[in-house]
Design a protein around this motif. Structure first.
Motif, PDB file in Angstrom:
ATOM      1  N   ASP A 389       0.676  -0.983  -0.112  1.00  0.00           N
ATOM      2  CA  ASP A 389       0.149  -0.236   0.266  1.00  0.00           C
ATOM      3  C   ASP A 389       1.374   1.033   0.017  1.00  0.00           C
ATOM      4  N   LYS A 390       2.486   1.263   0.642  1.00  0.00           N
ATOM      5  CA  LYS A 390       3.088   2.209   0.803  1.00  0.00           C
ATOM      6  C   LYS A 390       3.204   2.269  -0.535  1.00  0.00           C
ATOM      7  N   HIS A 391       3.935   1.354  -2.056  1.00  0.00           N
ATOM      8  CA  HIS A 391       4.461   1.217  -3.183  1.00  0.00           C
ATOM      9  C   HIS A 391       6.267   1.445  -2.431  1.00  0.00           C
ATOM     10  N   ASP A 392       5.956  -0.067  -1.348  1.00  0.00           N
ATOM     11  CA  ASP A 392       7.762   0.233  -0.740  1.00  0.00           C
ATOM     12  C   ASP A 392       8.731  -1.184  -1.149  1.00  0.00           C
ATOM     13  N   SER A 393       7.603  -2.002  -2.518  1.00  0.00           N
ATOM     14  CA  SER A 393       7.944  -3.514  -3.045  1.00  0.00           C
ATOM     15  C   SER A 393       9.374  -3.268  -2.989  1.00  0.00           C
ATOM     16  N   TYR A 394      10.448  -2.469  -3.053  1.00  0.00           N
ATOM     17  CA  TYR A 394      11.805  -2.310  -3.665  1.00  0.00           C
ATOM     18  C   TYR A 394      12.238  -2.558  -2.274  1.00  0.00           C
ATOM     19  N   GLY A 395      11.767  -1.611  -0.976  1.00  0.00           N
ATOM     20  CA  GLY A 395      12.435  -1.910   0.086  1.00  0.00           C
ATOM     21  C   GLY A 395      12.023  -3.677   1.080  1.00  0.00           C
ATOM     22  N   PHE A 396      10.562  -4.067   0.399  1.00  0.00           N
ATOM     23  CA  PHE A 396      10.424  -5.150   0.780  1.00  0.00           C
ATOM     24  C   PHE A 396      11.259  -5.821   0.708  1.00  0.00           C
ATOM     25  N   PHE A 397      11.575  -6.296  -0.564  1.00  0.00           N
ATOM     26  CA  PHE A 397      12.904  -7.328  -1.575  1.00  0.00           C
ATOM     27  C   PHE A 397      14.051  -6.886  -1.272  1.00  0.00           C
ATOM     28  N   GLU A 398      14.590  -5.672  -1.203  1.00  0.00           N
ATOM     29  CA  GLU A 398      15.642  -5.203  -1.069  1.00  0.00           C
ATOM     30  C   GLU A 398      16.002  -5.906   0.266  1.00  0.00           C
ATOM     31  N   ARG A 399      15.063  -5.550   1.722  1.00  0.00           N
ATOM     32  CA  ARG A 399      15.871  -6.353   2.865  1.00  0.00           C
ATOM     33  C   ARG A 399      15.470  -7.864   3.352  1.00  0.00           C
ATOM     34  N   LEU A 400      15.540  -8.769   1.926  1.00  0.00           N
ATOM     35  CA  LEU A 400      15.300  -9.600   1.761  1.00  0.00           C
ATOM     36  C   LEU A 400      16.413 -10.423   1.232  1.00  0.00           C
ATOM     37  N   GLY A 401      17.266  -9.631   0.050  1.00  0.00           N
ATOM     38  CA  GLY A 401      18.312  -9.577  -0.393  1.00  0.00           C
ATOM     39  C   GLY A 401      17.344 -10.505  -1.698  1.00  0.00           C
ATOM     40  N   ASP A 402      17.003 -10.058  -2.233  1.00  0.00           N
ATOM     41  CA  ASP A 402      15.803 -10.840  -3.190  1.00  0.00           C
ATOM     42  C   ASP A 402      15.893  -9.724  -5.008  1.00  0.00           C
TER      43      ASP A 402
END
Length: 423
Positions: A389-402
């Motif tokens: 909802d925050k359009h923070d998909s980059y941050g989501f995958f960056e934290r996972l290393g994916d």
């Protein structure tokens, strides 16, 4: 390798291999030379715009070492390569900057005063709309920048956005070709557009615009009250110009070509490829939900083919900015985050999505990969939905290393999606 024994441990590597195969198939240094026209009897002026323009210029120089070349191309900051005869300018993308306007002026100047027997070789690829910026009469450079920002947040499809760009430009919609007459103009293009419409690739600087006589007030309304008045007047008033002409327009790489290359790589790995199409559009998160349903149907029912299957698709989704902001993410990572949420940890489905130019939106990554444990590793589904909802998909995958990080690939054939369904 037998399809029935494809190991889950190899899923991530396979997805990366498919992405690399897709990008490699659109490498200008490999594919451009076979599409060159006969060498001219007169001057040869090379112009171009797009994320691949510089490497395309390098490919022309390598293929025609005995031709006296001149001209100028413009590419995105960070996408330049060394050339010997053809000048390369780096400019702003996705919003034009001062270099974008200067590049357009230089390119237009280079094609004026040519004669019959001269050749203009136009090298066009995705991204050229912002990189090659020349405001139409009555429009300021600042107006053009405002319009570009409005377009990026509008949710309009790429065809609608390019219709606006052509109307507000003094170089797009065939006006570059008009300026080059009576010289011959041959366009070599890398398509990043669903359907490969020549008029839509970089907004068609060498292609006649059959819509120039239509009023576009309905699109002006879609951009809202922040649209500059000068731009609104131009969109609401039909343009005038020369009679139609046939363009010598040659596609050297397209989204479908990249999907076919990935399909061949999948077959070699023992996985059945299914190409769903090269022109999928719509909101990225909605396409993610749709793709989850298709993948589950393949796994549960074995239709239209039993697993292991990889679902391949191209095209360009959109991200309409709404609700709380604060994140960084492009349409591919937003698609993947929505897909992962919809799959809810399905143990048999993996996916990769990435922009073939190596940059997903404004993020410094091409895209990302999801695995069955993506949501679990990130926390909870509620956490994932909040970031979506925050359009923070980059941050989501960056934290996972994916994240899939390639750097600029120097080509651009739109988005690539591969959804792998295992038994």
């Amino acid at each position: 390798m037998q399809a029935s024994t494809f190991p889950r441990s190899a899923a991530r590597a396979l997805l990366l291999d498919l992405f690399r195969a897709a990008v490699k198939s659109a490498d200008p240094l490999r594919v451009l030379p076979q599409h060159l026209p006969d060498k001219p009897s007169g001057r040869c002026v090379v112009v171009g715009a797009g994320k691949s323009a510089a490497v395309m210029a390098k490919a022309v120089e390598a293929a025609w070492p005995d031709v006296d070349l001149s001209g100028c191309v413009v590419t995105r900051h960070g996408h330049a390569v060394a050339t010997e005869q053809i000048a390369v300018i780096e400019a702003g993308h996705p919003v034009p900057d001062a270099a974008s306007f200067e590049a357009a002026r230089r390119i237009m100047a280079s094609v004026r005063s040519l004669r019959e027997g001269d050749l203009v070789l136009a090298l066009i690829s995705g991204g050229g709309s912002s990189l090659l910026a020349m405001p139409a009469e009555g429009l300021s450079e600042n107006d053009k920048q405002i319009v570009n920002r409005l377009l990026l947040a509008s949710g309009l499809g790429i065809a609608e956005m390019n219709a606006i760009r052509r109307r507000l430009s003094a170089i797009k919609g065939g006006r570059l070709a008009e300026a080059a007459r009576p010289a011959r103009v041959v366009t070599l293009a890398i398509s990043d557009i669903p359907g490969d419409d020549p008029l839509a690739i970089a907004s068609g600087p060498t292609v006649y615009d059959p819509y120039r006589h239509l009023e576009l007030s309905y699109l002006a309304e879609r951009l809202g009250p922040a649209l500059p008045q000068a731009a609104k007047r131009l969109l609401c008033c039909p343009a005038i110009g020369e009679a139609p002409w046939e363009a010598d327009f040659r596609l050297i790489a397209t989204p479908m070509m990249t999907l076919e290359a990935a399909a061949s790589a999948a077959t070699r790995a023992g996985v059945k490829p299914m190409i769903l199409g090269d022109a999928l559009e719509g909101e990225a998160r909605e396409v993610g939900k749709l793709m989850a349903g298709i993948a589950r149907s393949v796994r549960l029912h074995g239709h239209p083919a039993p697993p292991p299957v990889v679902l391949l698709s191209g095209g360009e989704t959109t991200v309409s900015l709404s609700g709380p902001k604060g994140g960084l993410g492009g349409r591919n990572t937003e698609f993947l985050l929505s897909l992962a949420i919809a799959l809810d940890g399905d143990p048999c489905i993996y996916a990769l999505a990435g922009d073939t130019d190596g940059i997903d939106g404004n993020a410094e990554a091409a895209g990302a990969i999801i695995t069955p444990d993506t949501i679990r590793r990130a926390g909870t589904a509620e956490d994932a939905k909040r970031l979506l909802d925050k359009h923070d998909s980059y941050g989501f995958f960056e934290r996972l290393g994916d994240l899939v990080v390639t750097g600029p690939t120097l080509t651009n054939v739109n988005d690539f999606r591969a959804v792998l369904v295992l038994p």
